[in-house]
Design an enzyme around this catalytic site. Structure first.
Site, PDB file in Angstrom:
ATOM      1  N   GLU A 125     -13.450 -89.628 -88.061  1.00 56.69           N
ATOM      2  CA  GLU A 125     -13.934 -90.424 -86.926  1.00 56.69           C
ATOM      3  C   GLU A 125     -14.698 -91.663 -87.395  1.00 56.69           C
ATOM      4  O   GLU A 125     -14.609 -92.724 -86.786  1.00 56.69           O
ATOM      5  CB  GLU A 125     -14.788 -89.542 -86.007  1.00 56.69           C
ATOM      6  CG  GLU A 125     -13.919 -88.521 -85.293  1.00 56.69           C
ATOM      7  CD  GLU A 125     -14.697 -87.502 -84.497  1.00 56.69           C
ATOM      8  OE1 GLU A 125     -15.480 -86.751 -85.115  1.00 56.69           O
ATOM      9  OE2 GLU A 125     -14.554 -87.446 -83.271  1.00 56.69           O
ATOM     10  N   GLU A 145     -10.785 -79.470 -85.597  1.00 56.53           N
ATOM     11  CA  GLU A 145     -11.752 -78.949 -84.626  1.00 56.53           C
ATOM     12  C   GLU A 145     -11.223 -77.823 -83.744  1.00 56.53           C
ATOM     13  O   GLU A 145     -11.980 -76.936 -83.340  1.00 56.53           O
ATOM     14  CB  GLU A 145     -12.274 -80.085 -83.717  1.00 56.53           C
ATOM     15  CG  GLU A 145     -13.329 -80.964 -84.345  1.00 56.53           C
ATOM     16  CD  GLU A 145     -12.753 -82.031 -85.275  1.00 56.53           C
ATOM     17  OE1 GLU A 145     -11.518 -82.048 -85.482  1.00 56.53           O
ATOM     18  OE2 GLU A 145     -13.538 -82.842 -85.800  1.00 56.53           O
TER      19      GLU A 145
END
Lengths: 267, 80
Positions: A125, A145
């Site tokens: 990210e 995730e």
């Protein structure tokens, strides 16, 4: 502040280029301490911007750019904090991290991620918030995730959606698999491929090129081609916080932290 | 088209080179985690080397539960 050395990272400004180096064993996991230092960094970035052309994000750790969020810290905090306090704290952490990522994303200088090794979850990210990703041929990208019952929480999906086709994003997100730099380059996620161990050198050469351009034109071009997906970023925080309340998450974190599996990073 | 034997041989050569072990000291039946003493991130390095060498994509979930070179080569063979 033109130079800083913290426990998690350091930066140095030289000849109109700011270079931030993540440097924390084993693989630049990002937790509260790293967030605090990143907040210091964005204050410095803002102050140095008028005299800066480009900003490079790199890692001094052999294993890679960053393995993402510090899951062990998250699990430890969840275990010791009262539930309500934990969830309030988690939301505050997310809000702070989004401010950092948005500041990097919208910085008037050109931001370059020089990636090698693992670039997973929150590390991915951070790279996605940058304008240009330079990756060496051994780099790998992943959003694991879902194996924890979560979605990426630091702007990953909205920024991927801004840059790439949805079919690839679904494959990446819904399988949790990692992809090589070659694949990431083929789909347009990685802008430039570097030989093994050469991503920083390529990023510096790119920064050198960027130094030649007029700062006003550079900033206007960036603003035009890279809008911040504000609404989706807000929605992401809500979905993440909602999912964090599910029992599957603590079970997933426990499994990860206590894993004796030879490959705990693999989904 | 490579045979499974050829693929296995190339996997062994590549692993020896990447982890700096004597060529010929690895066998198809070896558990690469135990024999090479590697962890998950090093296994990913090996995966990247293999993908780059064979020009394939091998999703890492297909490596889950795989620990010997022959099975690894067999997984690669399905993607060639």
């Amino acid at each position: 502040m033109k130079a800083f050395t913290g426990a998690m990272l350091r930066w140095e400004w030289r000849d109109r280029v700011l270079e931030l180096t993540l440097d924390h064993e084993p693989a630049n996991e990002i937790g509260l301490a790293a967030l605090g230092e990143l907040e210091k960094f964005i204050t410095a970035l803002d102050a140095l911007s008028p005299d800066t052309s480009a900003c490079i994000f790199a890692s001094a750790q052999r294993r890679g750019f960053s393995a993402g969020a510090d899951l062990r810290e998250l699990y430890r905090l969840a275990a010791v904090m009262p539930e309500k306090e934990f969830h309030t704290g988690a939301r505050e952490f997310l809000e702070r991290m989004h401010r950092v990522m948005n500041a990097i994303d919208a910085a008037p200088v050109v931001t370059i991620a020089a990636v090698h090794g693992v670039c997973f979850g929150g590390g991915f990210e951070l790279a996605l918030a940058c304008d240009i990703i330079v990756a060496d041929k051994m780099a790998r990208f992943a959003f694991p995730e879902l194996r924890l019952g979560l979605i990426p929480g630091w702007g990953g999906i909205p920024r991927l959606k801004r840059d790439l086709g949805n079919a690839f994003i679904r494959d990446l997100l819904l399988t949790g698999r990692s992809v090589s730099a070659a694949r990431a380059h083929a789909v347009g996620l990685v802008a430039q491929l570097a030989a093994e161990g050469e991503s920083l050198r390529v990023a510096r050469a790119t920064a050198e090129q960027i130094r030649k351009f007029d700062p006003g034109a550079r900033a206007a071009a960036k603003k035009f081609v890279k809008p911040i997906p504000c609404e989706e970023l807000r929605r992401e925080i809500e979905i993440f916080c909602e999912l964090l309340r599910q029992p599957a998450v603590m079970a997933g974190l426990k499994k990860f932290v206590e894993s004796t599996d030879a490959m705990p990073y693999l989904p | 088209m490579r045979t499974l034997e050829q693929t296995t041989k190339e996997v062994l050569e590549l692993a020896s080179r990447h982890f700096n072990v004597q060529p010929g000291s690895l066998t198809p039946e070896d558990d690469f985690f135990k024999k090479l003493g590697i962890d998950s991130l090093q296994a990913l390095e090996l995966l990247t080397r293999l993908e780059n060498h064979f020009g394939i994509e091998l999703p890492d979930y297909e490596m889950q539960g795989v620990s010997d070179f022959r099975t690894l080569a067999d997984r690669i063979q399905t993607r060639l």
